[in-house]
Write an enzyme that holds these catalytic residues in place. Structure first.
Site, PDB file in Angstrom:
ATOM      1  N   ASP A  13     -51.315  -3.084   5.560  1.00 37.80           N
ATOM      2  CA  ASP A  13     -50.562  -3.468   6.752  1.00 37.80           C
ATOM      3  C   ASP A  13     -51.520  -3.610   7.936  1.00 37.80           C
ATOM      4  O   ASP A  13     -52.625  -3.026   7.924  1.00 37.80           O
ATOM      5  CB  ASP A  13     -49.499  -2.402   7.022  1.00 37.80           C
ATOM      6  CG  ASP A  13     -48.765  -2.618   8.321  1.00 37.80           C
ATOM      7  OD1 ASP A  13     -48.165  -3.690   8.494  1.00 37.80           O
ATOM      8  OD2 ASP A  13     -48.812  -1.719   9.182  1.00 37.80           O
ATOM      9  N   ASP A  15     -50.618  -3.833  11.979  1.00 39.61           N
ATOM     10  CA  ASP A  15     -50.309  -3.037  13.167  1.00 39.61           C
ATOM     11  C   ASP A  15     -49.928  -1.615  12.780  1.00 39.61           C
ATOM     12  O   ASP A  15     -49.007  -1.395  11.996  1.00 39.61           O
ATOM     13  CB  ASP A  15     -49.165  -3.676  13.957  1.00 39.61           C
ATOM     14  CG  ASP A  15     -49.507  -5.078  14.431  1.00 39.61           C
ATOM     15  OD1 ASP A  15     -50.192  -5.201  15.444  1.00 39.61           O
ATOM     16  OD2 ASP A  15     -49.089  -6.044  13.767  1.00 39.61           O
ATOM     17  N   ASP A 176     -47.932   2.298   7.288  1.00 40.85           N
ATOM     18  CA  ASP A 176     -47.674   3.394   8.218  1.00 40.85           C
ATOM     19  C   ASP A 176     -46.195   3.617   8.490  1.00 40.85           C
ATOM     20  O   ASP A 176     -45.842   4.552   9.211  1.00 40.85           O
ATOM     21  CB  ASP A 176     -48.374   3.114   9.557  1.00 40.85           C
ATOM     22  CG  ASP A 176     -47.748   1.930  10.297  1.00 40.85           C
ATOM     23  OD1 ASP A 176     -47.225   2.133  11.408  1.00 40.85           O
ATOM     24  OD2 ASP A 176     -47.772   0.817   9.761  1.00 40.85           O
TER      25      ASP A 176
END
Length: 223
Positions: A13, A15, A176
């Site tokens: 991922d 961001d 995240d």
């Protein structure tokens, strides 16, 4: 902590996992609000809203809440304002999290194939990866406007796996947020989550990823 099988492809991922992009996003959101004659929202609020694509971020800023739809005309006015601001300010204050380069270099030394899967649109993703100096690490990059559905739908992960010819069960996702966990589970991939990042203020451990680490430098201990 679950034992991690050696993957053939590692999807990461953007961001909140590779890059802390909130400072630039918050700055552009606040400038957008000022241009619309509305109150600024601030970095803390924006941090809680990030993770489901830029359109959803803009809508959350307009309604000042995680859930809700702004007036359609207001959104149509706001989006091009934000896009113009973010196009020239996507990397002014953003930075790689500590341990990212160490982790990426370890994965490269071990000859893992790497991909980036993000809900961010392609016209912002590729310039940000280049500005951060990590674009060349990735064999495939799937952005939020390249598939009909974005994470938490599994389609972006499945698309990345298909493009490089790897079975999804042999893919490891690094993320995240709950969107990353749900996308990975639905795709049949393993998932390691970072303890930092953007998960709307919730502890990512409660969503049951295979492992949680504080830094990508810790990947050497897992795979």
């Amino acid at each position: 902590m679950t034992s991690i099988r050696v993957p053939k492809l590692v999807l990461i991922d953007l961001d909140g996992t590779l890059v802390n992009s909130v400072p630039d996003l918050a700055c552009c959101i606040d400038q957008m609000m000022v241009q619309l004659g509305m109150p600024e929202r601030g970095e803390e609020a924006v941090r809680g809203w990030v993770g489901n694509g830029l359109e959803r971020l803009i809508k959350r800023a307009l309604v000042n809440a995680m859930v809700g739809e702004p007036d359609a005309d207001l959104f149509l006015r706001a989006k091009p304002v934000f896009d113009a601001l973010y196009r020239v300010n996507h990397s002014s204050h953003s930075y790689l999290y500590e341990g990212v380069l160490t982790g990426l270099n370890y994965l490269k030394r071990r000859a893992y194939r790497l991909g980036c899967v993000t809900n961010k649109a392609s016209n912002f993703t590729h310039p940000l990866l280049k500005a951060m100096g990590i674009a060349d690490y990735f064999e495939v990059t799937i952005c939020g406007d390249e598939t009909p559905r974005i994470k938490p739908d599994p389609l972006p992960l499945l698309t990345a796996a298909e493009r490089v010819g790897v079975d999804p069960t042999e893919v490891l996702m690094l993320g995240d947020s709950v969107s990353d966990v749900r996308a990975a589970r639905a795709a049949g991939c393993q998932i390691i989550c970072m303890s930092y990042g953007y998960n709307h203020g919730e502890d990512i451990r409660s969503y049951g990823p295979d492992a949680v680490i504080d830094s990508m430098a810790e990947l050497e201990l897992l795979i």
